[in-house]
Write a protein that holds these residues in place. Structure first.
Motif, PDB file in Angstrom:
ATOM      1  N   MET A 118       0.762  -1.089  -0.005  1.00  0.00           N
ATOM      2  CA  MET A 118      -0.016   0.039  -0.025  1.00  0.00           C
ATOM      3  C   MET A 118       0.764   1.214   0.050  1.00  0.00           C
ATOM      4  SD  MET A 118      -3.010   1.250   2.739  1.00  0.00           S
ATOM      5  CE  MET A 118      -3.825  -0.399   2.483  1.00  0.00           C
ATOM      6  N   CYS A 119       0.889   1.933  -1.139  1.00  0.00           N
ATOM      7  CA  CYS A 119       1.562   3.277  -1.225  1.00  0.00           C
ATOM      8  C   CYS A 119       0.864   4.476  -0.619  1.00  0.00           C
ATOM      9  CB  CYS A 119       1.984   3.484  -2.682  1.00  0.00           C
ATOM     10  SG  CYS A 119       2.604   4.932  -3.071  1.00  0.00           S
ATOM     11  N   ASN A 120       1.493   5.290   0.268  1.00  0.00           N
ATOM     12  CA  ASN A 120       0.930   6.290   0.672  1.00  0.00           C
ATOM     13  C   ASN A 120       1.708   7.606   0.217  1.00  0.00           C
ATOM     14  OD1 ASN A 120      -1.197   5.066   2.315  1.00  0.00           O
ATOM     15  ND2 ASN A 120       0.403   4.162   3.063  1.00  0.00           N
ATOM     16  N   CYS A 121       1.489   8.193  -0.818  1.00  0.00           N
ATOM     17  CA  CYS A 121       2.578   9.191  -1.404  1.00  0.00           C
ATOM     18  C   CYS A 121       1.805  10.376  -1.828  1.00  0.00           C
ATOM     19  CB  CYS A 121       3.231   8.605  -2.524  1.00  0.00           C
ATOM     20  SG  CYS A 121       4.710   9.206  -2.849  1.00  0.00           S
ATOM     21  N   CYS A 122       2.590  11.224  -2.484  1.00  0.00           N
ATOM     22  CA  CYS A 122       2.150  12.584  -2.920  1.00  0.00           C
ATOM     23  C   CYS A 122       2.209  12.817  -4.250  1.00  0.00           C
ATOM     24  CB  CYS A 122       2.903  13.702  -1.944  1.00  0.00           C
ATOM     25  SG  CYS A 122       4.848  13.501  -2.680  1.00  0.00           S
ATOM     26  N   GLY A 123       1.365  13.954  -4.515  1.00  0.00           N
ATOM     27  CA  GLY A 123       1.397  14.297  -6.184  1.00  0.00           C
ATOM     28  C   GLY A 123       2.717  14.900  -6.725  1.00  0.00           C
ATOM     29  N   CYS A 124       3.674  15.213  -5.775  1.00  0.00           N
ATOM     30  CA  CYS A 124       5.046  15.987  -6.040  1.00  0.00           C
ATOM     31  C   CYS A 124       5.999  15.083  -6.399  1.00  0.00           C
ATOM     32  CB  CYS A 124       5.387  16.927  -5.515  1.00  0.00           C
ATOM     33  SG  CYS A 124       5.563  16.928  -3.568  1.00  0.00           S
ATOM     34  N   CYS A 125       5.896  13.734  -5.683  1.00  0.00           N
ATOM     35  CA  CYS A 125       7.254  12.781  -5.853  1.00  0.00           C
ATOM     36  C   CYS A 125       6.826  11.449  -6.368  1.00  0.00           C
ATOM     37  CB  CYS A 125       7.686  12.522  -4.383  1.00  0.00           C
ATOM     38  SG  CYS A 125       8.215  13.943  -3.345  1.00  0.00           S
ATOM     39  N   CYS A 126       5.505  10.866  -6.047  1.00  0.00           N
ATOM     40  CA  CYS A 126       5.035   9.711  -6.678  1.00  0.00           C
ATOM     41  C   CYS A 126       5.187   9.481  -8.127  1.00  0.00           C
ATOM     42  CB  CYS A 126       3.813   9.314  -6.044  1.00  0.00           C
ATOM     43  SG  CYS A 126       3.193   7.842  -6.667  1.00  0.00           S
ATOM     44  N   GLY A 127       6.195   8.818  -8.685  1.00  0.00           N
ATOM     45  CA  GLY A 127       6.152   8.811 -10.290  1.00  0.00           C
ATOM     46  C   GLY A 127       4.923   8.227 -10.815  1.00  0.00           C
ATOM     47  N   PHE A 128       4.009   7.445 -10.134  1.00  0.00           N
ATOM     48  CA  PHE A 128       2.780   6.906 -10.771  1.00  0.00           C
ATOM     49  C   PHE A 128       1.678   7.982 -10.862  1.00  0.00           C
ATOM     50  CE2 PHE A 128      -0.962   4.472 -10.242  1.00  0.00           C
ATOM     51  CZ  PHE A 128      -0.902   3.608 -11.200  1.00  0.00           C
ATOM     52  N   ILE A 129       1.802   8.872  -9.461  1.00  0.00           N
ATOM     53  CA  ILE A 129       0.650  10.033  -9.760  1.00  0.00           C
ATOM     54  C   ILE A 129       1.150  10.860 -10.699  1.00  0.00           C
ATOM     55  CG2 ILE A 129      -0.377  11.592  -8.411  1.00  0.00           C
ATOM     56  CD1 ILE A 129       0.022   9.787  -5.853  1.00  0.00           C
ATOM     57  N   LYS A 130       2.303  11.226 -10.874  1.00  0.00           N
ATOM     58  CA  LYS A 130       3.054  12.135 -11.797  1.00  0.00           C
ATOM     59  C   LYS A 130       2.618  11.844 -13.165  1.00  0.00           C
ATOM     60  CE  LYS A 130       7.224  12.593  -9.994  1.00  0.00           C
ATOM     61  NZ  LYS A 130       8.523  13.322 -10.084  1.00  0.00           N
ATOM     62  N   MET A 131       2.671  10.422 -13.484  1.00  0.00           N
ATOM     63  CA  MET A 131       2.480   9.936 -14.800  1.00  0.00           C
ATOM     64  C   MET A 131       0.914  10.080 -15.283  1.00  0.00           C
ATOM     65  SD  MET A 131       3.499   6.183 -16.381  1.00  0.00           S
ATOM     66  CE  MET A 131       2.612   5.488 -14.919  1.00  0.00           C
ATOM     67  N   LEU A 132       0.137   9.952 -14.182  1.00  0.00           N
ATOM     68  CA  LEU A 132      -1.395  10.088 -14.171  1.00  0.00           C
ATOM     69  C   LEU A 132      -1.731  11.662 -14.599  1.00  0.00           C
ATOM     70  CD1 LEU A 132      -2.896   7.899 -11.553  1.00  0.00           C
ATOM     71  CD2 LEU A 132      -2.937   7.469 -14.009  1.00  0.00           C
ATOM     72  N   LYS A 133      -1.224  12.424 -13.700  1.00  0.00           N
ATOM     73  CA  LYS A 133      -1.372  13.709 -14.062  1.00  0.00           C
ATOM     74  C   LYS A 133      -0.761  14.358 -15.462  1.00  0.00           C
ATOM     75  CE  LYS A 133      -0.027  16.213 -10.416  1.00  0.00           C
ATOM     76  NZ  LYS A 133       0.758  16.948  -9.393  1.00  0.00           N
TER      77      LYS A 133
END
Length: 255
Positions: free
Chosen positions: A217-232
């Motif tokens: 379970m990853c608990n991360c942020c929009g400025c560092c998480c590579g997965f979330i940044k890719m989605l953005k």
């Protein structure tokens, strides 16, 4: 090449035509670097298998949270790799139909925390964080790989109050992480406290897209998480699932 599946070092020695002592030494070195996964077999002995690249080898490199010249070298190598991958994957990520063809099932799913949500969100019981945690019996936590990577390349996380230890692992993967000192053992209660702390810090909770098991379970942020940044970065939600589309672990996934 290395055989697929799980094998004892004795079986590997035969398959690779190598002396058992040399194979055991090599397996332990590779396991300590996150390249080989170890687990307890049915006979109680250690079995060895290939570690998936992501999630797996990729995160294990920096999850110990150390800051050494080697760590910074690895962090910059990962940065260069991700920049090249972003260019290579751009065409696929910008085309939802092509992405769906290449990845029929989403790789991850976003988990909601148990509180009232805006109208229009339908939350299923199995998507509740506590239910995911309560069905597990072995827990580990490690430094957030993404935020530690950002720190090592001098682009630290912008979220205030986010706990350093926020990457949660379960089951046999948790045992591996503790054995190889990538992270530390925690109790179920401590695990739930970490989820609460990351929620209060405004972090996003993602898990591997498997209904009957939760490896991480990853608990991360929009400025560092590579997965979330890719989605953005791309108008493509194919790689992440909503609560109703979680798949069974037998349908794919890592570890």
């Amino acid at each position: 090449g290395f055989p697929l599946g799980e094998d004892s070092f004795g079986a590997l020695a035969q398959l690779l035509d190598r002396e058992e002592g040399a194979v055991l030494a090599l397996m332990d070195v590779m396991a300590n670097h996150g390249q080989i996964f170890t687990s307890k077999g049915k006979d109680g002995g250690v079995e060895y298998s290939l570690t998936p690249f992501f999630p797996g080898v990729f995160e294990f490199q920096l999850m110990r949270g150390t800051d050494t010249p080697e760590d910074r070298k690895k962090a910059n190598m990962v940065k260069e790799f991700m920049e090249n991958m972003k260019v290579m994957a751009a065409a696929m990520m910008e085309n939802p139909e092509l992405m769906k063809e290449m990845m029929p099932e989403a790789a991850a799913r976003t988990i909601t925390v148990e509180k009232e949500l805006p109208a229009g969100k339908e939350i299923y019981p199995f998507e509740k964080v506590t239910e995911l945690v309560n069905r597990e019996s072995s827990f580990a936590v490690a430094h957030c790989y993404c935020r530690h990577h950002a720190y090592l390349i001098d682009k630290p996380c912008r979220v205030e109050g986010a706990p350093d230890y926020s990457c949660l692992w379960f089951g046999k993967v948790a045992d591996y992480i503790v054995d190889r000192k990538f992270g530390k053992r925690i109790s179920k209660e401590e695990c739930l406290e970490i989820v609460k702390a990351t929620e209060e810090a405004g972090l996003i909770h993602n898990a591997g897209n498997a209904l009957d098991q939760t490896v991480a379970m990853c608990n991360c942020c929009g400025c560092c998480c590579g997965f979330i940044k890719m989605l953005k970065s791309y108008p493509n939600s194919t790689i992440i699932a909503t609560g109703a589309t979680a798949r069974r672990s037998g349908d794919g996934g890592a570890l």
